[in-house]
Design an enzyme around this catalytic site. Sequence first.
Site, mmCIF file in Angstrom:
data_model
loop_
_atom_site.group_PDB
_atom_site.id
_atom_site.type_symbol
_atom_site.label_atom_id
_atom_site.label_comp_id
_atom_site.label_asym_id
_atom_site.label_seq_id
_atom_site.Cartn_x
_atom_site.Cartn_y
_atom_site.Cartn_z
ATOM 1 N N LYS A 224 0.824 -1.215 0.000
ATOM 2 C CA LYS A 224 0.000 0.000 0.000
ATOM 3 C C LYS A 224 0.857 1.262 0.000
ATOM 4 O O LYS A 224 2.056 1.234 0.225
ATOM 5 C CB LYS A 224 -0.961 -0.017 1.199
ATOM 6 C CG LYS A 224 -2.130 -0.981 0.960
ATOM 7 C CD LYS A 224 -3.143 -0.982 2.075
ATOM 8 C CE LYS A 224 -4.263 -1.979 1.734
ATOM 9 N NZ LYS A 224 -5.211 -2.146 2.857
ATOM 10 N N ARG B 274 -2.806 -10.078 5.877
ATOM 11 C CA ARG B 274 -3.321 -10.183 4.499
ATOM 12 C C ARG B 274 -2.268 -9.618 3.560
ATOM 13 O O ARG B 274 -1.998 -8.415 3.587
ATOM 14 C CB ARG B 274 -4.638 -9.419 4.392
ATOM 15 C CG ARG B 274 -5.286 -9.481 3.010
ATOM 16 C CD ARG B 274 -6.593 -8.694 2.983
ATOM 17 N NE ARG B 274 -7.208 -8.764 1.673
ATOM 18 C CZ ARG B 274 -6.903 -7.968 0.644
ATOM 19 N NH1 ARG B 274 -5.989 -7.038 0.782
ATOM 20 N NH2 ARG B 274 -7.506 -8.120 -0.518
HETATM 21 C C1 8Y7 Z 1 -7.810 -4.677 2.804
HETATM 22 C C2 8Y7 Z 1 -8.828 -5.583 2.490
HETATM 23 C C3 8Y7 Z 1 -8.165 -4.552 0.681
HETATM 24 C C4 8Y7 Z 1 -7.408 -4.561 4.168
HETATM 25 C C5 8Y7 Z 1 -9.059 -6.257 4.665
HETATM 26 C C6 8Y7 Z 1 -5.447 -3.716 -1.143
HETATM 27 C C7 8Y7 Z 1 -10.042 -6.233 0.409
HETATM 28 C C8 8Y7 Z 1 -6.721 -3.021 -1.183
HETATM 29 N N1 8Y7 Z 1 -7.395 -4.052 1.660
HETATM 30 N N2 8Y7 Z 1 -9.449 -6.371 3.394
HETATM 31 N N3 8Y7 Z 1 -9.043 -5.485 1.149
HETATM 32 N N4 8Y7 Z 1 -8.067 -5.390 5.052
HETATM 33 N N5 8Y7 Z 1 -9.643 -7.018 5.615
HETATM 34 O O1 8Y7 Z 1 -4.433 -2.977 -1.348
HETATM 35 O O2 8Y7 Z 1 -6.557 -3.777 4.580
HETATM 36 O O3 8Y7 Z 1 -5.336 -4.923 -0.959
HETATM 37 S S1 8Y7 Z 1 -8.128 -4.102 -1.002
#
Ligand code: 8Y7
Length: 280
Positions: free
Chosen positions: A222, A256
């Site tokens: 990010k 994640r």
């Molecule tokens: C997150 C996410 C995304 C996060 C959770 C990306 C779907 C953007 N970011 N889900 N999703 N937490 N739980 O850069 O920070 O992956 S999308």
Amino acid sequence: MSHPGAPCPDWRVDRPLIMGILNATPDSFSDGGRWNTVDSALAAAEAMLEAGADLIDVGGESTRPGAQPVSEDEELARVIPVIEAIGRHLDCPVSVDTSTPAVMTRATEAGACLINDVRALSRPGAIEAAVESGASVCVMHMRGEPSTMAARTDYDDVVKEVVDFLAERIARLQRAGLGSDRVLADPGFGFAKTTEQNFTLLRRLGELDRLGVPLLVGMSRKRMIGDATGQPVERRITGSAAAALLAAERGARVLRVHDVGATRDAIAVWQATRASGRTG
Ligand code: 8Y7
């Protein structure tokens, strides 16, 4: 209702778990839509499992600022075949990244054990769909929609506001019949936060302990990593692994990430350091 897929891992094991990101979107910013077909999605999932992923997060809606909205039918067409194929060929725990009630229902019927909703089950019917599904839920903090959130970063105390928001959502889910054993919480790095606020949340992540549910975090590749390192998105692996490690040390239970192998190695070094304390 029960579902046919692999159950979620026990979030409370003594090491942080790694959630590998699988984008079933043609416009995903970080892997440029290379994994659009079911076959290549399966190959990507398999590679992440070999690299040490504990579960795979399948998403069909890009939350990138300015991304086109996705219809329910399109989202279903992107994610359901991938979840079914993973169930058939890999049988690993799967989470579905969605805010759409019908997708929650169909994805959990197809085997997903976890609903990962960046909108914290705020869409009409989402709480009911999640309760009925029998799956677990991750609720995340955000303000507004991904298209408008960049302008909504006025906080007195970002940590307090995030904790208050998540506590309210967890209480709401509990009233609806989702016990805290089925809920995870996420501060939502990069969602309606400046880089400074994101690093404040990371530094003070331990304060989210009092939510009483396992914490999931996503900082992988990010902008906060780019701002700290000066690196473009394709060179943020090391910075992302460092951030994941700092979060793990502050109590995060699920990481994640895109780069599973790098994250696993960083966690392995931390684990070895901790384990040494048991022998002297
Ligand atoms: C997150 C996410 C995304 C996060 C959770 C990306 C779907 C953007 N970011 N889900 N999703 N937490 N739980 O850069 O920070 O992956 S999308």
